[in-house]
Design an enzyme around this catalytic site. Structure first.
Site, PDB file in Angstrom:
ATOM      1  N   CYS A  12      45.428   7.749   4.393  1.00 54.81           N
ATOM      2  CA  CYS A  12      45.492   6.995   5.648  1.00 54.81           C
ATOM      3  C   CYS A  12      44.256   6.099   5.709  1.00 54.81           C
ATOM      4  O   CYS A  12      43.648   5.812   4.676  1.00 54.81           O
ATOM      5  CB  CYS A  12      45.623   7.919   6.860  1.00 54.81           C
ATOM      6  N   ASN A  15      40.989   9.091   6.989  1.00 53.48           N
ATOM      7  CA  ASN A  15      41.048  10.446   6.412  1.00 53.48           C
ATOM      8  C   ASN A  15      40.491  11.510   7.362  1.00 53.48           C
ATOM      9  O   ASN A  15      39.940  12.519   6.921  1.00 53.48           O
ATOM     10  CB  ASN A  15      40.327  10.512   5.046  1.00 53.48           C
ATOM     11  N   CYS A  17      42.508  11.927  10.570  1.00 50.32           N
ATOM     12  CA  CYS A  17      43.632  12.263  11.465  1.00 50.32           C
ATOM     13  C   CYS A  17      44.910  12.525  10.666  1.00 50.32           C
ATOM     14  O   CYS A  17      45.294  13.669  10.454  1.00 50.32           O
ATOM     15  CB  CYS A  17      43.870  11.158  12.488  1.00 50.32           C
ATOM     16  N   ARG A  18      45.590  11.464  10.234  1.00 53.08           N
ATOM     17  CA  ARG A  18      46.930  11.631   9.670  1.00 53.08           C
ATOM     18  C   ARG A  18      46.952  12.288   8.296  1.00 53.08           C
ATOM     19  O   ARG A  18      47.734  13.221   8.068  1.00 53.08           O
ATOM     20  CB  ARG A  18      47.635  10.267   9.601  1.00 53.08           C
ATOM     21  N   SER A  19      46.129  11.791   7.342  1.00 59.87           N
ATOM     22  CA  SER A  19      46.265  12.353   5.989  1.00 59.87           C
ATOM     23  C   SER A  19      45.760  13.795   5.886  1.00 59.87           C
ATOM     24  O   SER A  19      46.347  14.577   5.130  1.00 59.87           O
ATOM     25  CB  SER A  19      45.647  11.431   4.929  1.00 59.87           C
ATOM     26  N   ASP A 127      49.122   5.525  13.936  1.00 61.88           N
ATOM     27  CA  ASP A 127      47.739   6.006  14.004  1.00 61.88           C
ATOM     28  C   ASP A 127      47.493   6.643  15.380  1.00 61.88           C
ATOM     29  O   ASP A 127      47.583   5.955  16.399  1.00 61.88           O
ATOM     30  CB  ASP A 127      46.814   4.802  13.803  1.00 61.88           C
TER      31      ASP A 127
HETATM   32  P1  4NP Z   1      43.411   8.093  10.406  1.00 64.62           P
HETATM   33  O1  4NP Z   1      42.962   7.629  11.871  1.00 64.62           O
HETATM   34  O2  4NP Z   1      43.525   6.851   9.563  1.00 64.62           O
HETATM   35  O3  4NP Z   1      44.744   8.737  10.651  1.00 64.62           O
HETATM   36  O4  4NP Z   1      42.365   9.066   9.913  1.00 64.62           O
HETATM   37  C1  4NP Z   1      41.838   6.834  12.104  1.00 64.62           C
HETATM   38  C2  4NP Z   1      40.591   7.412  12.115  1.00 64.62           C
HETATM   39  C3  4NP Z   1      39.486   6.645  12.400  1.00 64.62           C
HETATM   40  C4  4NP Z   1      39.635   5.295  12.655  1.00 64.62           C
HETATM   41  C5  4NP Z   1      40.885   4.713  12.633  1.00 64.62           C
HETATM   42  C6  4NP Z   1      41.994   5.498  12.340  1.00 64.62           C
HETATM   43  N1  4NP Z   1      38.494   4.511  12.957  1.00 64.62           N
HETATM   44  O5  4NP Z   1      38.672   3.330  13.342  1.00 64.62           O
HETATM   45  O6  4NP Z   1      37.357   4.986  12.840  1.00 64.62           O
END
Ligand code: 4NP
Length: 158
Positions: A12, A15, A17-19, A127
C-alpha cells in the site's frame, strides 16, 4: 527435495494501514488451513518505516482475533521483485508506483488485491487513513475476503 513455499507481498502507500491488515489476514487464514507461505508487506512510500501499524488497524485486527502489533513498516525494495512470486496492491496509485519500480526480470506482475474477489475485480481497497473505525472495518472485510480467495487459489482450488 526443497519444500516449495509460495511468497506473497502486499503493498500500500504507508504500510501502516491496509497492507499490514492484508498481511495479518493472510497469516491468519494460512495458519487455519496449514498453508506454508512467506508473507510480507511494504509501502511505496517510506515515511512510516520502522513504525507499528496504525492503532486503528491494530484494533480492528485484534477484534477479529489477529494480532498485528509486531509488524513494522518498511518501504518497497527493488529486491522484492525477485523475492516474491505474488505482489498485490491496494489501489491504482500503488499499481502505478509499483510498476514504475519493477525491473524487467521481476518474478511477479503486481495486481489489485480485490481482483482476487469474485465480483470486486478492478476495485480498490480505499485508504482508511483519513477515515474512522467503520472504514477500518471495511478494510478488514475486504482484505479478509481477498486472503480467503488467495489461500484457496494457492491450495490449488479454483
Ligand atoms: P496505508 O494508509 O497506505 O493503507 O498504510 C496510509 C498511511 C499513511 C498515509 C497515507 C495512507 N500518510 O499520508 O502518511
Amino acid at each position: 527435495m526443497a519444500v516449495a513455499m509460495t511468497s506473497v507481498l502486499f503493498v500500500c502507500l504507508g504500510n501502516i494501514c491496509r497492507s499490514p491488515l492484508a498481511e495479518g489476514a493472510l497469516r491468519q487464514v494460512a495458519a487455519r488451513l496449514g498453508l506454508d507461505l512467506v508473507i510480507d508487506s511494504a509501502g511505496t512510500a517510506g515515511w512510516h518505516a520502522g513504525k507499528a501499524p496504525d492503532p486503528r488497524a491494530q484494533a480492528v485486527a485484534l477484534r477479529n482475533g489477529c494480532d498485528i502489533a509486531g509488524l513494522r513498516a518498511r518501504a518497497l525494495l527493488p529486491e522484492d521483485f525477485r523475492r516474491f512470486a505474488h505482489i498485490y496492491v491496494m489501489d491504482r496509485d500503488n499499481l502505478a508506483d509499483v510498476r514504475a519500480m519493477m525491473p524487467a526480470s521481476a518474478a511477479a506482475a503486481p495486481a489489485l488485491l480485490l481482483d482476487l474477489v469474485p465480483g470486486r475485480e478492478g476495485h480498490e481497497v480505499a485508504d482508511p487513513w483519513y477515515g474512522e473505525a467503520a472504514d477500518f472495518e471495511r478494510t478488514w472485510a475486504e482484505v479478509t475476503a481477498a486472503a480467503e480467495a488467495l489461500a484457496r487459489r494457492l491450495q490449488g482450488h479454483p
